[in-house]
Structures are given as C-alpha cells and as structure tokens.
Design an enzyme around this catalytic site. Structure first.
Site, PDB file in Angstrom:
ATOM      1  N   ARG A 111      -7.203 -13.895   1.923  1.00  0.00           N
ATOM      2  CA  ARG A 111      -7.951 -15.130   2.124  1.00  0.00           C
ATOM      3  C   ARG A 111      -7.417 -16.238   1.223  1.00  0.00           C
ATOM      4  O   ARG A 111      -7.222 -17.377   1.645  1.00  0.00           O
ATOM      5  CB  ARG A 111      -9.441 -14.887   1.855  1.00  0.00           C
TER       6      ARG A 111
ATOM      7  N   ASP B 238      -5.186  -6.739  -7.409  1.00  0.00           N
ATOM      8  CA  ASP B 238      -5.316  -7.688  -6.305  1.00  0.00           C
ATOM      9  C   ASP B 238      -6.072  -8.934  -6.768  1.00  0.00           C
ATOM     10  O   ASP B 238      -5.726 -10.061  -6.397  1.00  0.00           O
ATOM     11  CB  ASP B 238      -6.059  -7.058  -5.118  1.00  0.00           C
TER      12      ASP B 238
ATOM     13  N   GLY C 198      -3.678  -2.279  -7.686  1.00  0.00           N
ATOM     14  CA  GLY C 198      -4.603  -3.000  -6.808  1.00  0.00           C
ATOM     15  C   GLY C 198      -6.054  -2.569  -6.939  1.00  0.00           C
ATOM     16  O   GLY C 198      -6.935  -3.401  -7.185  1.00  0.00           O
TER      17      GLY C 198
ATOM     18  N   ASP D 180      -1.227  -1.573   4.845  1.00  0.00           N
ATOM     19  CA  ASP D 180      -1.331  -0.496   5.822  1.00  0.00           C
ATOM     20  C   ASP D 180      -2.541  -0.728   6.726  1.00  0.00           C
ATOM     21  O   ASP D 180      -3.681  -0.598   6.274  1.00  0.00           O
ATOM     22  CB  ASP D 180      -1.460   0.838   5.082  1.00  0.00           C
TER      23      ASP D 180
ATOM     24  N   HIS E 167       0.854  -1.184   0.000  1.00  0.00           N
ATOM     25  CA  HIS E 167       0.000   0.000   0.000  1.00  0.00           C
ATOM     26  C   HIS E 167       0.894   1.239   0.000  1.00  0.00           C
ATOM     27  O   HIS E 167       2.085   1.166   0.333  1.00  0.00           O
ATOM     28  CB  HIS E 167      -0.917   0.000   1.217  1.00  0.00           C
TER      29      HIS E 167
ATOM     30  N   ASP F 155     -11.108  -6.411  -1.888  1.00  0.00           N
ATOM     31  CA  ASP F 155     -10.157  -7.121  -2.744  1.00  0.00           C
ATOM     32  C   ASP F 155      -8.923  -7.550  -1.948  1.00  0.00           C
ATOM     33  O   ASP F 155      -8.387  -8.636  -2.148  1.00  0.00           O
ATOM     34  CB  ASP F 155      -9.723  -6.253  -3.922  1.00  0.00           C
TER      35      ASP F 155
ATOM     36  N   HIS G 139     -10.345  -0.451  -1.901  1.00  0.00           N
ATOM     37  CA  HIS G 139     -10.523  -1.812  -2.393  1.00  0.00           C
ATOM     38  C   HIS G 139     -10.278  -2.836  -1.277  1.00  0.00           C
ATOM     39  O   HIS G 139      -9.747  -3.917  -1.505  1.00  0.00           O
ATOM     40  CB  HIS G 139      -9.604  -2.062  -3.591  1.00  0.00           C
TER      41      HIS G 139
END
Length: 155
Positions: A109, A73, A68, A93, A12, A103, A100
């Site tokens: 995940r 992402d 991203g 961050d 980020h 995302d 997003h």
C-alpha cells in the site's frame, strides 16, 4: 530520484531462489545502486554478491533490516514513507498465506501511495531494470493522495 537508487529487495521463502537468480543475472546493472533488504533475503543477497568476488575484494554491503514477520516489512514501509527507497523488488508468494499478511499489504500500500516503482515477480523486475529511467535521474510525481495530507482542517 537520483541516478544512484536506493533499491529494496524482499522475497518470501518460496520466491527467494528466483530473486537471487534475478540479482545474479543483473549484478552489473545493480552494482552502482544501494541495496536494502529484509532479514534472510539480505543475508542471502550478501552471500551471493560475495561468492563471485575476487579474493580480497570487498563485496557490496546490503543494509539489512529485521525479518519481515519480525517487523522488517514495517521498517521498509517507514523507509518508503521517509523517501529512503526509490525502487522495490518484492517477489511475494501468492499461493502461500503469510503470518504477517497485514504487514505485506501495508508495505505494498505504501509503495503505491508514494508512487514507488515496484516489481512483484521476475517479468516485472526485468521490465523495470531494463527501463531507460533505471540509471538516470527521475522525478516521481506526488500522487493525488497527498491532497489529503495537505488539506486544510476546519476547527
């Protein structure tokens, strides 16, 4: 997982400087591996790797995905689910809301689902890159989640 890894690097905005410093300090350890990055991070990593090379030497190319928030992402998540990413360095961050966020959560995940070694900050990245497994073949075990995909459906 082969000895030569496919390594994803993402950061980020407030974490890009720290990721670039990590890459610069670990340039030699990362040299044999293939890098993939989202948008701006990819450009910054390419620039970093090029600036310290000898004149005329070809610098390491980074496979750049979209930014991203523009789908990078999700592209990276698809690469993870297709077995095209071995390690993820994602300096995110925790103090800044992202447009997003869903995302980002989906990407993290998938990294957990597919049991991908993941570092989310400088300390975890240093531990991961210094692991004896980093430069050797390594077998990622399928997680228990795959039982779901392999289940027998009843009509």
């Amino acid at each position: 997982m082969d000895r030569i890894k496919n390594i994803a690097v993402v950061a980020h905005d407030n974490c890009k400087e720290e990721l670039l410093d990590f890459i610069d300090c670990n340039r030699e350890a990362l040299a044999p591996h293939r890098l993939v990055a989202t948008g701006t991070t990819g450009r910054l990593v390419e620039d970093l790797l090029a600036e310290n090379e000898d004149a005329g030497a070809e610098h390491k190319r980074v496979r750049r995905l979209k930014s991203g928030p523009l789908g990078g992402d999700q592209q990276l998540g698809a690469m993870i689910s297709n077995g095209e990413v071995d390690v993820l360095f994602f300096f995110w961050d925790p103090m800044e809301p992202q447009p997003h966020d869903v995302d980002v959560k989906a990407l993290l995940r998938l990294a957990v689902l597919y049991n991908i070694p993941t570092a989310s900050n400088r300390s975890s990245a240093e531990f991961l890159i210094s692991s004896t497994f980093f430069d050797h073949e390594f077998c990622i075990k399928r997680g228990r989640y795959f039982e779901y995909a392999d289940r027998e459906l009843k009509p």
